[in-house]
Write an enzyme that holds these catalytic residues in place. Sequence first.
Site, PDB file in Angstrom:
ATOM      1  N   ASP A  16     -66.019  33.252  80.647  1.00  0.00           N
ATOM      2  CA  ASP A  16     -65.488  33.714  82.033  1.00  0.00           C
ATOM      3  C   ASP A  16     -64.066  33.760  82.003  1.00  0.00           C
ATOM      4  O   ASP A  16     -63.450  33.246  81.142  1.00  0.00           O
ATOM      5  CB  ASP A  16     -65.948  32.631  82.817  1.00  0.00           C
ATOM      6  CG  ASP A  16     -65.634  32.636  84.340  1.00  0.00           C
ATOM      7  OD1 ASP A  16     -65.555  33.784  84.844  1.00  0.00           O
ATOM      8  OD2 ASP A  16     -65.272  31.851  84.778  1.00  0.00           O
ATOM      9  N   ASP A  18     -61.504  33.141  85.073  1.00  0.00           N
ATOM     10  CA  ASP A  18     -60.865  32.591  86.214  1.00  0.00           C
ATOM     11  C   ASP A  18     -61.330  30.900  85.839  1.00  0.00           C
ATOM     12  O   ASP A  18     -62.538  30.523  85.946  1.00  0.00           O
ATOM     13  CB  ASP A  18     -61.283  32.768  87.262  1.00  0.00           C
ATOM     14  CG  ASP A  18     -60.695  34.448  87.848  1.00  0.00           C
ATOM     15  OD1 ASP A  18     -59.495  34.145  88.127  1.00  0.00           O
ATOM     16  OD2 ASP A  18     -61.472  35.169  87.985  1.00  0.00           O
ATOM     17  N   ASP A 289     -66.828  27.987  83.910  1.00  0.00           N
ATOM     18  CA  ASP A 289     -66.176  26.611  84.708  1.00  0.00           C
ATOM     19  C   ASP A 289     -67.298  26.324  85.684  1.00  0.00           C
ATOM     20  O   ASP A 289     -67.362  25.083  86.540  1.00  0.00           O
ATOM     21  CB  ASP A 289     -65.130  26.745  85.281  1.00  0.00           C
ATOM     22  CG  ASP A 289     -64.933  27.927  86.377  1.00  0.00           C
ATOM     23  OD1 ASP A 289     -64.914  27.502  87.414  1.00  0.00           O
ATOM     24  OD2 ASP A 289     -65.126  28.984  86.076  1.00  0.00           O
TER      25      ASP A 289
END
Length: 423
Positions: A16, A18, A289
Amino acid sequence: MAQHFSLAACDVVGFDLDHTLCRYNLPESALLIYNSFAQYLVKEKGYDKELLTVTPEDWDFWASRGTKMMTPEALAEAYGKKEWKHFVSDTGVPCHSGKYYFYDNYFDLPGALLCARVVDSLTKQNSDQKTFDFWKDIVAGIQHNFKMSAFKENSGLYFPEIKRDPGKYLHSCPESVRKWLRQLKNAGKILLLITSSHSDYCRLLCEYILGNDFEDLFDIVITNALKPGFFSHSPSQRPFRTLKNDEEQEVLPSLDKPGWYSQGNAVHLYELLKKMTGKPEPKVVYFGDSMHSDVFPARHYRNWETVLILEELQGEEAWKPEESEPLEKRGKYEVPKTKLLNTFSKKWGSFFIDSVSQWENSEDSLVYTWSSKRINTYSTIAIPSIEAIAELPLDYKFTRFSSNSSKTAGYYPLVSYTNGLIE
């Protein structure tokens, strides 16, 4: 299942963007996101100007009506005794519904504060008001700031501010992480970047955190992936699209070569990975996250190995690195100096453990939180940041979460908390 996990055994390493590869200066970025929405509500929808003033103390709230803390009795009456039955799916992972919205990442959380302060404002205007109808305005604010064309049009507050001063909001990747990515690439791993951010914003972030040659690191870049649907939806529901000048083009019936793409699905991606690796079942690990958008769907729908980036690991006073682990096995990682949003919280407890009363007039007992149990179930391992493992050898054997080991086995650096915990 094997007790240990190693990156050396993986054929494909996906990320991922961000809050995973790209780390944000959270106090600054959270305030920017909050202001992006608040200014829209005040200027475009006529909400009270008080929403534009926010203090560090305002962030410290939970289980509230607006920002006013609820008593244990009111909390139990509204939500039940820590069992939110209308909020949890059969898999034990929270989902959006007509009644609740799940704020599960650092882009979302500022919106929770804004909603709470809107309730404060509306209640101040009419103390008898019990229900509210402002969610449509929140959604309009999100669309105004984060629509696909916002970056190019320089509309809203968020993107223009990030462009103006990226260093205020973003942390560039340390050299150890850049070397680690090149090491993965040189070891023959296929590197993926799968982000729900649009391609123009993705490019800005990657150039800032990794350098202008960042494209040399990734074999496949997928933007506007619309996770978690990327993992759960079928190819017909979510086909890949080509990109030209950061704009989506024609639909692709399949994925036949590396490159930059938009939207898409994990099924067609995996077919391409089979061709690229020459293996019928290439082993994929995905770093992310968000439990909701990254870790749970990648594990549940695709059975990929998953590494959860969990910044709370660096802020827990109760959970400390296990000193019995040899220093040479812990690498050279030191806890970053970046402050978490809840660093000075007087209301938030541990992310991992909670205290409950077993019976009346008894001392509270410690139990693992709902979040901790989800981490244990769907993550292969959990780490505070990629930097935490960047200087370890690729064949380092991490102890994975499993039903055969302790609830904390998959955390790295290894942590221990055993005082009176109820399994």
